[in-house]
Design a protein around this motif. Structure first.
Motif, mmCIF file in Angstrom:
data_model
loop_
_atom_site.group_PDB
_atom_site.id
_atom_site.type_symbol
_atom_site.label_atom_id
_atom_site.label_comp_id
_atom_site.label_asym_id
_atom_site.label_seq_id
_atom_site.Cartn_x
_atom_site.Cartn_y
_atom_site.Cartn_z
ATOM 1 N N THR A 340 98.944 56.704 -0.257
ATOM 2 C CA THR A 340 99.064 57.738 0.761
ATOM 3 C C THR A 340 97.928 58.744 0.595
ATOM 4 O O THR A 340 97.156 58.676 -0.357
ATOM 5 C CB THR A 340 100.400 58.506 0.662
ATOM 6 N N GLN A 341 97.876 59.707 1.522
ATOM 7 C CA GLN A 341 96.978 60.842 1.384
ATOM 8 C C GLN A 341 97.751 62.122 1.084
ATOM 9 O O GLN A 341 97.203 63.221 1.161
ATOM 10 C CB GLN A 341 96.132 60.995 2.646
ATOM 11 N N ARG A 342 99.035 61.978 0.709
ATOM 12 C CA ARG A 342 99.848 63.157 0.374
ATOM 13 C C ARG A 342 99.436 63.677 -0.994
ATOM 14 O O ARG A 342 99.439 62.934 -1.971
ATOM 15 C CB ARG A 342 101.334 62.786 0.386
ATOM 16 N N PRO A 343 99.071 64.945 -1.106
ATOM 17 C CA PRO A 343 98.568 65.475 -2.377
ATOM 18 C C PRO A 343 99.599 65.370 -3.501
ATOM 19 O O PRO A 343 100.796 65.593 -3.308
ATOM 20 C CB PRO A 343 98.264 66.943 -2.063
ATOM 21 N N LEU A 344 99.106 65.014 -4.668
ATOM 22 C CA LEU A 344 99.875 65.012 -5.908
ATOM 23 C C LEU A 344 99.051 65.830 -6.895
ATOM 24 O O LEU A 344 98.069 65.343 -7.449
ATOM 25 C CB LEU A 344 100.099 63.591 -6.416
ATOM 26 N N GLN A 345 99.440 67.076 -7.087
ATOM 27 C CA GLN A 345 98.668 68.019 -7.890
ATOM 28 C C GLN A 345 99.601 68.663 -8.900
ATOM 29 O O GLN A 345 100.514 69.413 -8.529
ATOM 30 C CB GLN A 345 98.027 69.082 -6.982
ATOM 31 N N ARG A 346 99.382 68.361 -10.178
ATOM 32 C CA ARG A 346 100.274 68.887 -11.193
ATOM 33 C C ARG A 346 99.618 68.886 -12.566
ATOM 34 O O ARG A 346 98.636 68.186 -12.808
ATOM 35 C CB ARG A 346 101.573 68.095 -11.241
ATOM 36 N N LEU A 347 100.205 69.692 -13.453
ATOM 37 C CA LEU A 347 99.716 69.792 -14.819
ATOM 38 C C LEU A 347 100.338 68.685 -15.659
ATOM 39 O O LEU A 347 101.551 68.602 -15.801
ATOM 40 C CB LEU A 347 100.059 71.172 -15.402
ATOM 41 N N MET A 348 99.483 67.829 -16.205
ATOM 42 C CA MET A 348 99.899 66.704 -17.023
ATOM 43 C C MET A 348 99.533 66.967 -18.478
ATOM 44 O O MET A 348 98.822 67.923 -18.783
ATOM 45 C CB MET A 348 99.193 65.428 -16.548
ATOM 46 N N MET A 349 99.988 66.099 -19.380
ATOM 47 C CA MET A 349 99.627 66.195 -20.791
ATOM 48 C C MET A 349 98.951 64.899 -21.225
ATOM 49 O O MET A 349 99.488 63.802 -20.992
ATOM 50 C CB MET A 349 100.866 66.456 -21.657
ATOM 51 N N ALA A 350 97.793 65.022 -21.850
ATOM 52 C CA ALA A 350 97.037 63.846 -22.321
ATOM 53 C C ALA A 350 97.679 63.337 -23.603
ATOM 54 O O ALA A 350 97.279 63.701 -24.704
ATOM 55 C CB ALA A 350 95.586 64.235 -22.562
ATOM 56 N N GLN A 351 98.677 62.475 -23.459
ATOM 57 C CA GLN A 351 99.477 62.047 -24.608
ATOM 58 C C GLN A 351 99.395 60.546 -24.882
ATOM 59 O O GLN A 351 100.122 60.033 -25.721
ATOM 60 C CB GLN A 351 100.937 62.463 -24.390
ATOM 61 N N ASP A 352 98.487 59.854 -24.210
ATOM 62 C CA ASP A 352 98.403 58.409 -24.386
ATOM 63 C C ASP A 352 96.975 57.958 -24.137
ATOM 64 O O ASP A 352 96.135 58.726 -23.637
ATOM 65 C CB ASP A 352 99.369 57.718 -23.425
ATOM 66 N N THR A 353 96.692 56.713 -24.490
ATOM 67 C CA THR A 353 95.391 56.109 -24.242
ATOM 68 C C THR A 353 95.605 54.712 -23.671
ATOM 69 O O THR A 353 96.730 54.217 -23.611
ATOM 70 C CB THR A 353 94.574 55.989 -25.542
ATOM 71 N N GLY A 354 94.530 54.055 -23.279
ATOM 72 C CA GLY A 354 94.592 52.679 -22.813
ATOM 73 C C GLY A 354 93.261 52.018 -23.033
ATOM 74 O O GLY A 354 92.219 52.653 -22.848
ATOM 75 N N SER A 355 93.266 50.757 -23.395
ATOM 76 C CA SER A 355 92.016 50.101 -23.756
ATOM 77 C C SER A 355 91.059 49.970 -22.580
ATOM 78 O O SER A 355 89.867 49.736 -22.774
ATOM 79 C CB SER A 355 92.293 48.724 -24.363
ATOM 80 N N ALA A 356 91.529 50.102 -21.347
ATOM 81 C CA ALA A 356 90.634 50.078 -20.195
ATOM 82 C C ALA A 356 90.556 51.437 -19.511
ATOM 83 O O ALA A 356 90.017 51.547 -18.421
ATOM 84 C CB ALA A 356 91.075 49.017 -19.195
ATOM 85 N N ILE A 357 91.088 52.463 -20.142
ATOM 86 C CA ILE A 357 90.950 53.825 -19.623
ATOM 87 C C ILE A 357 89.675 54.376 -20.223
ATOM 88 O O ILE A 357 89.653 54.837 -21.368
ATOM 89 C CB ILE A 357 92.171 54.699 -19.994
ATOM 90 N N ARG A 358 88.593 54.323 -19.463
ATOM 91 C CA ARG A 358 87.279 54.654 -19.974
ATOM 92 C C ARG A 358 86.574 55.636 -19.050
ATOM 93 O O ARG A 358 86.470 55.395 -17.857
ATOM 94 C CB ARG A 358 86.419 53.377 -20.109
ATOM 95 N N GLY A 359 86.091 56.728 -19.619
ATOM 96 C CA GLY A 359 85.333 57.706 -18.859
ATOM 97 C C GLY A 359 86.032 59.047 -18.809
ATOM 98 O O GLY A 359 87.240 59.163 -19.050
ATOM 99 N N PRO A 360 85.291 60.109 -18.494
ATOM 100 C CA PRO A 360 85.850 61.459 -18.512
ATOM 101 C C PRO A 360 86.807 61.772 -17.364
ATOM 102 O O PRO A 360 87.618 62.689 -17.471
ATOM 103 C CB PRO A 360 84.610 62.355 -18.450
ATOM 104 N N ILE A 361 86.722 61.002 -16.255
ATOM 105 C CA ILE A 361 87.619 61.259 -15.108
ATOM 106 C C ILE A 361 88.387 59.978 -14.832
ATOM 107 O O ILE A 361 88.306 59.367 -13.767
ATOM 108 C CB ILE A 361 86.842 61.709 -13.858
ATOM 109 N N ARG A 362 89.155 59.578 -15.801
ATOM 110 C CA ARG A 362 89.912 58.323 -15.711
ATOM 111 C C ARG A 362 91.273 58.537 -16.356
ATOM 112 O O ARG A 362 91.358 58.930 -17.520
ATOM 113 C CB ARG A 362 89.134 57.216 -16.430
ATOM 114 N N GLY A 363 92.339 58.328 -15.608
ATOM 115 C CA GLY A 363 93.678 58.553 -16.136
ATOM 116 C C GLY A 363 94.637 57.455 -15.741
ATOM 117 O O GLY A 363 94.404 56.700 -14.788
#
Length: 402
Positions: A340-363
């Motif tokens: 969708t184009q409905r905004p999802l804007q919220r404060l998250m916590m960086a509490q996990d990683t992933g072997s293909a999560i690579r780069g500074p703007i990747r979640g």
């Protein structure tokens, strides 16, 4: 190359690379500052690489005041179980524990008084990246094999070696290779095909037997899950380790073979294809030589354990690349709801990683437990912007060095 929808590379320890349902939906963004990489360069000077994190103000965070900061604070306090002993986070965690738990306004004032926001930027100074989703699935299984429960879920093998390369080469901090001994040589550990053919001799390492090989495969993709046993008991399993082989997408494999189209290569579509093509399934699953081993976790945990070592929170925990975003840090995410184009804007916590999560703007956004969460995770492949919140006086260089 990203995997098609519903598929992601395994997450140590809670799950990673996320789904790919449709082309990313663009998030409406304020004009970005000129990229430092585009600035004129004087003769004889090298172009300066822009910082991965650039200081901004809270006013730069879209719809910041509209979030439920109390929910975000609860997730941050949970993370303080791991962060409070670290110098960079000690004061922020101590202050967080004094904030009324159910007061959103007080929680927002806490973040504004104790943190400095930093915009995440890519190597070219751009501010848009990608967010996908993951979840905690439910499987059906038993502690003993039967005609129904015949697919083994393995614990970590005794002969799996993990070599920390930074002990030999400090510049390779965080890099590890996995293998096994063959005589006096270290060789690659067994592939998925070799494990499933019995070459790894892992009978003593079976934790549970489950009834569906596709469910087992996607459990490895997500990195954690729950199993409802034939006794009625429900248990939780989490990432234990991985065989060291690179992840290869079975969704992409099915697309390349003409079995699925890219736009329809969702997790649900892969499951449906597997149901209709049981004879072809083993070959497809073995295309991905990567194999994840598990450990049984305490059944009373409120959620699966993330890479930070604390349970992740549905809708508030994010898997990130810890080379750019420190584990435990609050991350303000501006994206859209799946497909969708409905905004999802919220404060998250960086509490996990992933072997293909690579780069500074990747979640990778944690949607929670069960089928409904799985549907959202399988659809999510959205454009995103991210801001990292660091305690006042703490520089990105300092916190990322620890």
């Amino acid at each position: 190359m990203q995997p098609p929808a519903g598929e992601q590379a395994p997450k140590p320890p809670a799950g990673t690379e996320g789904p790919m349902a449709k082309r990313p939906v663009t998030v409406p963004a304020a004009p970005a500052p000129p990229s430092p990489a585009q600035a004129p360069v004087a003769p004889g000077q090298a172009a300066r690489k822009p910082p991965a994190l650039a200081a901004v103000g809270f006013a730069d965070l879209p719809q910041w005041t509209n979030d439920d900061h109390a929910s975000a604070l609860a997730a941050f306090v949970r993370g303080c179980e791991a962060l409070a002993a670290r110098d960079a986070w000690r004061a922020a965690c101590a202050a967080a524990r004094k904030v009324p738990a159910v007061n959103p306004s007080a929680a927002r004032r806490y973040f504004e008084a104790n943190f400095q926001p930093f915009r995440a930027l890519d190597a070219d100074g751009g501010s848009e990246g990608l967010v996908t989703g993951y979840y905690e699935p439910l499987l059906h299984g038993s502690r003993t094999p039967s005609t129904r429960y015949r697919f083994p879920l393995y614990g970590v093998p005794d002969d799996l070696l993990v070599v920390d390369l930074s002990a030999l080469y400090p510049e390779l901090k965080g890099r590890r290779v996995r293998g096994r001994l063959e005589g006096r040589r270290i060789v690659p550990y067994y592939s998925r095909a070799q494990i499933e053919n019995g070459q790894a001799a892992l009978d003593a390492k079976v934790l549970f037997w489950v009834d569906d090989p596709v469910d087992l495969f996607f459990l490895q993709v997500q990195g954690s899950g729950q199993i409802r046993l034939d006794t009625g008991e429900r248990v939780r399993v989490g990432y234990g380790d991985q065989n060291g082989h690179p992840y290869r997408s079975i969704g992409r494999f099915l697309v390349d073979r003409g079995e699925l189209t890219l736009e329809k290569a969702s997790m649900q579509a892969i499951r449906e294809w597997a149901r209709k093509n049981p004879d072809k399934l083993p070959e497809v699953l073995r295309h991905n030589a990567s194999y994840v081993f598990f450990r049984e976790l305490a059944s009373d945990l409120p959620g699966p354990l993330g890479a930070l070592g604390v349970p992740v929170s549905a809708g508030r925990s994010l898997a990130v690349d810890p080379r750019y975003i420190p584990l435990g840090a609050p991350v303000y995410l501006a994206t859209t709801w799946p497909n969708t184009q409905r905004p999802l804007q919220r404060l998250m916590m960086a509490q996990d990683t992933g072997s293909a999560i690579r780069g500074p703007i990747r979640g990778d956004y944690f949607w929670g437990y069960g089928d409904r969460a799985g549907v959202q995770a399988g659809r999510m492949r959205q454009s995103a912007r991210m801001w990292v919140l660091l305690p006042l006086g703490v520089t990105p260089e300092r916190v990322l060095a620890n």
